[in-house]
Write a protein that holds these residues in place. Structure first.
Motif, PDB file in Angstrom:
ATOM      1  N   SER A  31      26.836 -16.942   8.957  1.00 19.71           N
ATOM      2  CA  SER A  31      26.553 -18.408   8.216  1.00 19.71           C
ATOM      3  C   SER A  31      27.730 -18.710   7.426  1.00 19.71           C
ATOM      4  O   SER A  31      28.252 -17.638   6.807  1.00 19.71           O
ATOM      5  CB  SER A  31      25.346 -18.778   7.571  1.00 19.71           C
ATOM      6  N   LEU A  32      28.411 -19.907   7.242  1.00 17.23           N
ATOM      7  CA  LEU A  32      29.277 -20.368   6.171  1.00 17.23           C
ATOM      8  C   LEU A  32      28.652 -20.687   4.922  1.00 17.23           C
ATOM      9  O   LEU A  32      29.258 -20.546   3.872  1.00 17.23           O
ATOM     10  CB  LEU A  32      29.956 -21.550   6.534  1.00 17.23           C
ATOM     11  N   ILE A  33      27.030 -20.548   5.005  1.00 17.43           N
ATOM     12  CA  ILE A  33      26.319 -21.130   3.605  1.00 17.43           C
ATOM     13  C   ILE A  33      25.576 -20.051   3.549  1.00 17.43           C
ATOM     14  O   ILE A  33      24.549 -19.489   4.440  1.00 17.43           O
ATOM     15  CB  ILE A  33      25.834 -22.298   3.774  1.00 17.43           C
ATOM     16  N   MET A  34      25.549 -19.378   2.118  1.00 20.43           N
ATOM     17  CA  MET A  34      24.597 -18.330   1.868  1.00 20.43           C
ATOM     18  C   MET A  34      23.556 -19.028   0.630  1.00 20.43           C
ATOM     19  O   MET A  34      24.375 -19.369  -0.339  1.00 20.43           O
ATOM     20  CB  MET A  34      25.367 -17.310   1.193  1.00 20.43           C
ATOM     21  N   LEU A  35      22.396 -19.031   0.818  1.00 23.73           N
ATOM     22  CA  LEU A  35      21.533 -19.468  -0.364  1.00 23.73           C
ATOM     23  C   LEU A  35      21.119 -18.505  -0.988  1.00 23.73           C
ATOM     24  O   LEU A  35      20.276 -17.519  -0.605  1.00 23.73           O
ATOM     25  CB  LEU A  35      20.319 -20.483   0.250  1.00 23.73           C
ATOM     26  N   ILE A  36      21.053 -18.522  -2.337  1.00 21.48           N
ATOM     27  CA  ILE A  36      20.130 -17.338  -3.186  1.00 21.48           C
ATOM     28  C   ILE A  36      19.456 -17.782  -4.145  1.00 21.48           C
ATOM     29  O   ILE A  36      19.655 -18.828  -4.973  1.00 21.48           O
ATOM     30  CB  ILE A  36      21.414 -16.585  -4.072  1.00 21.48           C
ATOM     31  N   GLY A  37      18.258 -17.415  -3.982  1.00 24.15           N
ATOM     32  CA  GLY A  37      16.959 -17.714  -4.624  1.00 24.15           C
ATOM     33  C   GLY A  37      16.601 -16.826  -5.908  1.00 24.15           C
ATOM     34  O   GLY A  37      17.622 -15.821  -5.972  1.00 24.15           O
ATOM     35  N   GLU A  38      15.807 -16.863  -6.673  1.00 19.32           N
ATOM     36  CA  GLU A  38      15.175 -16.007  -7.458  1.00 19.32           C
ATOM     37  C   GLU A  38      14.504 -14.665  -7.004  1.00 19.32           C
ATOM     38  O   GLU A  38      15.019 -13.488  -7.158  1.00 19.32           O
ATOM     39  CB  GLU A  38      14.365 -16.925  -8.516  1.00 19.32           C
ATOM     40  N   LYS A 120      31.595 -18.919   3.318  1.00 17.46           N
ATOM     41  CA  LYS A 120      32.627 -20.034   2.784  1.00 17.46           C
ATOM     42  C   LYS A 120      31.914 -20.436   1.276  1.00 17.46           C
ATOM     43  O   LYS A 120      32.812 -20.817   0.467  1.00 17.46           O
ATOM     44  CB  LYS A 120      32.495 -21.159   3.735  1.00 17.46           C
ATOM     45  N   ILE A 121      30.457 -20.702   1.320  1.00 24.73           N
ATOM     46  CA  ILE A 121      29.866 -21.245   0.055  1.00 24.73           C
ATOM     47  C   ILE A 121      28.592 -20.577  -0.314  1.00 24.73           C
ATOM     48  O   ILE A 121      27.861 -20.358   0.568  1.00 24.73           O
ATOM     49  CB  ILE A 121      29.716 -22.696   0.036  1.00 24.73           C
ATOM     50  N   ILE A 122      28.503 -20.088  -1.498  1.00 23.48           N
ATOM     51  CA  ILE A 122      27.456 -19.808  -2.157  1.00 23.48           C
ATOM     52  C   ILE A 122      26.675 -20.737  -2.688  1.00 23.48           C
ATOM     53  O   ILE A 122      27.013 -21.444  -3.639  1.00 23.48           O
ATOM     54  CB  ILE A 122      27.594 -18.300  -3.027  1.00 23.48           C
ATOM     55  N   VAL A 123      25.239 -20.952  -2.327  1.00 26.57           N
ATOM     56  CA  VAL A 123      24.473 -22.115  -3.222  1.00 26.57           C
ATOM     57  C   VAL A 123      23.328 -21.283  -3.985  1.00 26.57           C
ATOM     58  O   VAL A 123      22.484 -20.404  -3.558  1.00 26.57           O
ATOM     59  CB  VAL A 123      23.949 -23.022  -2.172  1.00 26.57           C
ATOM     60  N   THR A 124      23.821 -21.191  -5.304  1.00 28.62           N
ATOM     61  CA  THR A 124      22.632 -20.707  -6.428  1.00 28.62           C
ATOM     62  C   THR A 124      21.545 -21.397  -6.357  1.00 28.62           C
ATOM     63  O   THR A 124      21.714 -22.581  -6.636  1.00 28.62           O
ATOM     64  CB  THR A 124      23.283 -20.127  -7.532  1.00 28.62           C
ATOM     65  N   LEU A 125      20.207 -21.317  -6.398  1.00 32.60           N
ATOM     66  CA  LEU A 125      19.088 -21.849  -6.624  1.00 32.60           C
ATOM     67  C   LEU A 125      18.340 -21.489  -8.073  1.00 32.60           C
ATOM     68  O   LEU A 125      17.668 -20.301  -8.205  1.00 32.60           O
ATOM     69  CB  LEU A 125      18.117 -21.798  -5.516  1.00 32.60           C
ATOM     70  N   GLY A 126      18.868 -22.142  -9.064  1.00 29.99           N
ATOM     71  CA  GLY A 126      18.222 -21.713 -10.302  1.00 29.99           C
ATOM     72  C   GLY A 126      19.018 -20.881 -11.204  1.00 29.99           C
ATOM     73  O   GLY A 126      20.026 -20.216 -10.960  1.00 29.99           O
ATOM     74  N   ASN A 127      18.582 -20.601 -12.290  1.00 34.83           N
ATOM     75  CA  ASN A 127      18.950 -19.869 -13.305  1.00 34.83           C
ATOM     76  C   ASN A 127      19.012 -18.251 -13.000  1.00 34.83           C
ATOM     77  O   ASN A 127      20.107 -17.506 -13.229  1.00 34.83           O
ATOM     78  CB  ASN A 127      18.356 -19.941 -14.737  1.00 34.83           C
ATOM     79  N   LYS A 139      24.034 -21.641 -17.690  1.00 37.30           N
ATOM     80  CA  LYS A 139      22.594 -22.094 -17.674  1.00 37.30           C
ATOM     81  C   LYS A 139      22.870 -23.227 -16.431  1.00 37.30           C
ATOM     82  O   LYS A 139      23.604 -24.047 -16.353  1.00 37.30           O
ATOM     83  CB  LYS A 139      22.206 -22.582 -18.931  1.00 37.30           C
ATOM     84  N   ILE A 140      21.887 -23.370 -15.698  1.00 38.88           N
ATOM     85  CA  ILE A 140      21.978 -24.361 -14.514  1.00 38.88           C
ATOM     86  C   ILE A 140      21.965 -25.894 -15.167  1.00 38.88           C
ATOM     87  O   ILE A 140      22.623 -26.350 -14.451  1.00 38.88           O
ATOM     88  CB  ILE A 140      20.322 -24.154 -13.748  1.00 38.88           C
ATOM     89  N   TYR A 157      35.001 -16.449  -4.137  1.00 31.03           N
ATOM     90  CA  TYR A 157      33.944 -17.449  -3.515  1.00 31.03           C
ATOM     91  C   TYR A 157      33.680 -18.759  -4.309  1.00 31.03           C
ATOM     92  O   TYR A 157      33.749 -18.650  -5.481  1.00 31.03           O
ATOM     93  CB  TYR A 157      32.474 -16.667  -3.318  1.00 31.03           C
ATOM     94  N   LYS A 158      33.374 -19.629  -3.474  1.00 27.40           N
ATOM     95  CA  LYS A 158      32.874 -20.968  -3.847  1.00 27.40           C
ATOM     96  C   LYS A 158      31.496 -20.912  -4.368  1.00 27.40           C
ATOM     97  O   LYS A 158      30.879 -20.570  -3.369  1.00 27.40           O
ATOM     98  CB  LYS A 158      33.158 -22.192  -3.112  1.00 27.40           C
ATOM     99  N   VAL A 159      30.842 -21.299  -5.513  1.00 28.15           N
ATOM    100  CA  VAL A 159      29.572 -21.257  -5.834  1.00 28.15           C
ATOM    101  C   VAL A 159      29.048 -22.785  -6.121  1.00 28.15           C
ATOM    102  O   VAL A 159      29.662 -23.385  -7.113  1.00 28.15           O
ATOM    103  CB  VAL A 159      29.246 -20.236  -7.002  1.00 28.15           C
ATOM    104  N   PHE A 160      27.971 -23.128  -5.462  1.00 26.10           N
ATOM    105  CA  PHE A 160      27.550 -24.651  -5.768  1.00 26.10           C
ATOM    106  C   PHE A 160      26.105 -24.453  -6.337  1.00 26.10           C
ATOM    107  O   PHE A 160      25.084 -24.067  -5.829  1.00 26.10           O
ATOM    108  CB  PHE A 160      27.350 -25.371  -4.771  1.00 26.10           C
ATOM    109  N   PRO A 161      25.890 -24.463  -7.811  1.00 29.56           N
ATOM    110  CA  PRO A 161      24.684 -24.123  -8.261  1.00 29.56           C
ATOM    111  C   PRO A 161      23.909 -25.314  -8.237  1.00 29.56           C
ATOM    112  O   PRO A 161      24.074 -26.555  -8.708  1.00 29.56           O
ATOM    113  CB  PRO A 161      24.988 -23.848  -9.724  1.00 29.56           C
ATOM    114  N   LEU A 162      22.475 -25.070  -7.964  1.00 29.21           N
ATOM    115  CA  LEU A 162      21.384 -26.112  -7.671  1.00 29.21           C
ATOM    116  C   LEU A 162      20.257 -25.770  -8.644  1.00 29.21           C
ATOM    117  O   LEU A 162      20.096 -24.511  -8.870  1.00 29.21           O
ATOM    118  CB  LEU A 162      20.893 -26.315  -6.336  1.00 29.21           C
ATOM    119  N   TYR A 163      19.564 -26.903  -9.067  1.00 30.96           N
ATOM    120  CA  TYR A 163      18.253 -26.391  -9.468  1.00 30.96           C
ATOM    121  C   TYR A 163      17.504 -25.950  -8.437  1.00 30.96           C
ATOM    122  O   TYR A 163      17.738 -26.010  -7.476  1.00 30.96           O
ATOM    123  CB  TYR A 163      17.461 -27.530 -10.213  1.00 30.96           C
ATOM    124  N   HIS A 164      16.653 -24.763  -8.896  1.00 28.49           N
ATOM    125  CA  HIS A 164      15.436 -24.175  -7.907  1.00 28.49           C
ATOM    126  C   HIS A 164      14.636 -25.380  -7.177  1.00 28.49           C
ATOM    127  O   HIS A 164      14.326 -26.103  -8.046  1.00 28.49           O
ATOM    128  CB  HIS A 164      14.571 -22.929  -8.773  1.00 28.49           C
TER     129      HIS A 164
END
Length: 190
Positions: A31-38, A120-127, A139-140, A157-164
């Motif tokens: 995948s070009l997109i990796m989602l990372i949770g808590e 290609k992009i990492i999407v972080t979900l929360g603090n 801080k998110i 890497y590009k990181v796109f932070p989102l709220y969880h």
């Protein structure tokens, strides 16, 4: 090749944390997109998959807005076991935020996981996932919806932070912000 490296990494995680019920990363390793949770919750531990509980329902909505299927992304958590505490109301176990020590115990594995998936992009979900990816304290509330850059093993890497997604459950006022951030992310992905 990637799947062998990921299998080796997962075996190392399991070996080091034999005393825990682990939930490892899951999804499309190309995948070009990796989602990372808590960290996993009770349902995730039960099904041995990240984001299948209440937050998983919000993740489905999130993916719908992005027009992406779950099987097209790679999903993982910083901490691979469920951190719990005793509920003062029921006496049962409930989720808690991972400690700094728990995040640090899994950080090297997360870095290896990012390196193997090479999204290609990492999407972080929360603090917690921000702490897992970045060395400096972010801080998110300050960086959500804005592309950040992180160096992982000499690669940017590009990181796109989102709220969880679970934050929307507990703080309804975040729903509008969350949807706006997802629209921004959709533009970045496309």
């Amino acid at each position: 090749m990637k799947d062998n490296k990921l299998r080796e990494l997962n075996n190392a995680i399991v070996e080091e944390h034999k005393d825990k019920e682990l939930v490892l990363g899951n999804g499309n390793i190309n995948s070009l997109i990796m989602l990372i949770g808590e960290a996993p919750g009770a349902k995730e531990v039960q099904f041995k998959m990240p984001f299948v509980g209440q937050a998983g329902k919000h993740l489905e909505e999130f993916l719908e807005i992005l027009e992406i299927k779950r099987e097209d992304v790679y999903i993982t958590n910083v901490v691979k076991f469920r951190p719990t505490k005793k509920s003062t109301k029921t006496g049962g176990l409930i989720n808690r935020t991972p400690t700094v020590k728990e995040i640090e115990a899994f950080k090297k594995y997360l870095i290896d996981e990012i390196n193997i998936i090479n999204p290609k992009i990492i999407v972080t979900l929360g603090n917690t996932s921000l702490k897992g990816v970045f060395e400096n304290e972010m801080k998110i509330g300050q960086v959500h919806g804005e592309i950040q850059m992180v160096k992982v093993r000499d690669k940017d890497y590009k990181v796109f932070p989102l709220y969880h997604p679970a934050a929307v459950i507990y703080r309804r006022e975040l729903k509008k912000v969350y949807i706006e951030d997802l629209k921004k992310l959709k533009k970045v992905i496309n």
